[in-house]
Design an enzyme around this catalytic site. Sequence first.
Site, PDB file in Angstrom:
ATOM      1  N   ASP A 181     -22.166   3.622  47.155  1.00 51.11           N
ATOM      2  CA  ASP A 181     -22.102   4.601  46.265  1.00 51.11           C
ATOM      3  C   ASP A 181     -23.674   4.880  45.841  1.00 51.11           C
ATOM      4  O   ASP A 181     -24.338   4.291  45.686  1.00 51.11           O
ATOM      5  CB  ASP A 181     -21.119   4.614  45.039  1.00 51.11           C
ATOM      6  CG  ASP A 181     -21.174   3.210  44.364  1.00 51.11           C
ATOM      7  OD1 ASP A 181     -22.627   2.730  44.215  1.00 51.11           O
ATOM      8  OD2 ASP A 181     -20.204   2.501  44.243  1.00 51.11           O
ATOM      9  N   LYS A 204     -19.676   9.073  47.404  1.00 53.54           N
ATOM     10  CA  LYS A 204     -18.060   9.397  47.092  1.00 53.54           C
ATOM     11  C   LYS A 204     -17.638  10.228  45.973  1.00 53.54           C
ATOM     12  O   LYS A 204     -18.396  10.062  44.963  1.00 53.54           O
ATOM     13  CB  LYS A 204     -17.266   7.922  47.040  1.00 53.54           C
ATOM     14  CG  LYS A 204     -17.836   7.231  45.679  1.00 53.54           C
ATOM     15  CD  LYS A 204     -17.084   6.080  45.938  1.00 53.54           C
ATOM     16  CE  LYS A 204     -17.483   5.085  44.832  1.00 53.54           C
ATOM     17  NZ  LYS A 204     -17.143   3.530  44.776  1.00 53.54           N
ATOM     18  N   ASP A 234     -12.733  -5.452  44.954  1.00 53.90           N
ATOM     19  CA  ASP A 234     -11.357  -5.585  43.938  1.00 53.90           C
ATOM     20  C   ASP A 234     -10.250  -5.377  44.855  1.00 53.90           C
ATOM     21  O   ASP A 234      -9.808  -6.217  45.725  1.00 53.90           O
ATOM     22  CB  ASP A 234     -11.367  -4.715  42.994  1.00 53.90           C
ATOM     23  CG  ASP A 234     -10.173  -5.106  41.716  1.00 53.90           C
ATOM     24  OD1 ASP A 234      -9.466  -6.077  42.197  1.00 53.90           O
ATOM     25  OD2 ASP A 234     -10.159  -4.944  40.549  1.00 53.90           O
ATOM     26  N   GLY A 237     -10.012  -0.868  48.863  1.00 46.77           N
ATOM     27  CA  GLY A 237      -9.645   0.589  49.227  1.00 46.77           C
ATOM     28  C   GLY A 237     -10.980   1.216  49.681  1.00 46.77           C
ATOM     29  O   GLY A 237     -10.883   1.806  50.496  1.00 46.77           O
TER      30      GLY A 237
END
Length: 336
Positions: A181, A204, A234, A237
Site C-alpha cells: 500500500d 489499494k 493478520d 486477505g
Amino acid sequence: MQHQSQPKLIAGNANLPLAQGISRRVSMSRGMTVGLVDARVERFNDQEIFVEVFENVRGEDMYVIQPTSNPANDNLMELLIMADALRRSSAQRITAVIPYFGYARQDRRAKARTPISAKLVANMIAASGVDRVLTMDLHATQIQGFFDIPVDNLYASPIFSLDIKHKFKKRMDKVTVISPDVGGVGRARELAQRIGCALAIVDKRREKAGEVAEMTVIGDVKGQTCVIVDDICDTAGTLCKAADVLIEAGAKEVHSYITHGVLSGPAVERITNSSMKSLVITDSIEPTESVKQAENIRIVPTAPMFAQAIMNIWNGTSVSSLFDHESLAAIYEGTY
C-alpha cells in the site's frame, strides 16, 4: 548507571521460545550463563494474573521479554504486573522488551468517538514502572512519541535483506521490492535500497475497513521476482490478493516478508492456497502449530538482534549500529 555483572532477563508466557533464544545469545556474548530469572506467572480461578519472582533483583538491570500478541490483553497485563513486581522489588532499571507491540494499529482517531489505544497502552507501560522500551517494527514510528521514556525501535529489514541476498543471490537483478500500500512505501524503499533492487507499489482502494475493492500495480513487475514487504499480516486477505494482482501483472513469482505474523482466522489456509511461493515472518510472535506446519511459511529468528540490542543497552553503546549491514551480518554469521 553502575553496570552490574550481567543483565537480568525475565519472561512472561507470551513467547518463551524467543525469550530462551535471547537468553542463549546473551550467554554467548557474555561467556557465561545468563538464564531467565526464576519466577512464576500464573492465574487465579477468576483469571487474575499473579507474579512471583524467586530471585533477588535489588539494584539489577532487568529486561522483561513479553510481546503483547494474542491474547493481547492477557499478555499486556502480564507485562504490567511483572514490571510492577520488579519495581517494588527495587530493580534499578526495567526495560520492557516487546518484540510485537499490540494495539499499535490504533495510533490515531480515524473516526469520531474512537480511542487512541496505542497512547493509552504507552501510558500504562510507563506507569507500571518501566524505564525503557525495546521493540521491533512499530506499526507507526510516531508511536515512539507516545512514550515519555526512551524507546528503541529495531527494524526487521536488515535481517530480511540478509535473507533475500542469501535466497536470491543468483538472480538479484530480477528482484523487485513491493509495497502492499502507499502507506508502506517508506519501509519498502528502505529495503530496496539495502539490496539494490527496484521498487513498485500495489495501490489499494477500500470501500470499508477490512475489505479491498480494487488494487492497481504502480511500476513494472513483468518477469520479476516480487518481494512484498510489510510489518503485520493478520488475516492475509489483502496480502494474498496483492500476490494475485502481481501475478496478473506479469510477475514471475511472489514472495512476502512480514515482520509480525499475527496470522489470525483463515490466514494460514489462505496463504497455503495462495499464489505466493513463500511467506517469511519473524518469531516476534510465537508461531502456532499450523504456522509451523505450513509448507510455504518460513520463520527467521530475531533472538540474535534482540540479544545484541540488550547487550548494547546494558553496556551503554549504540543500538542503531545494529542497522548496519556489516554489524548485523556478524551477529547472524552461521545463519546466512
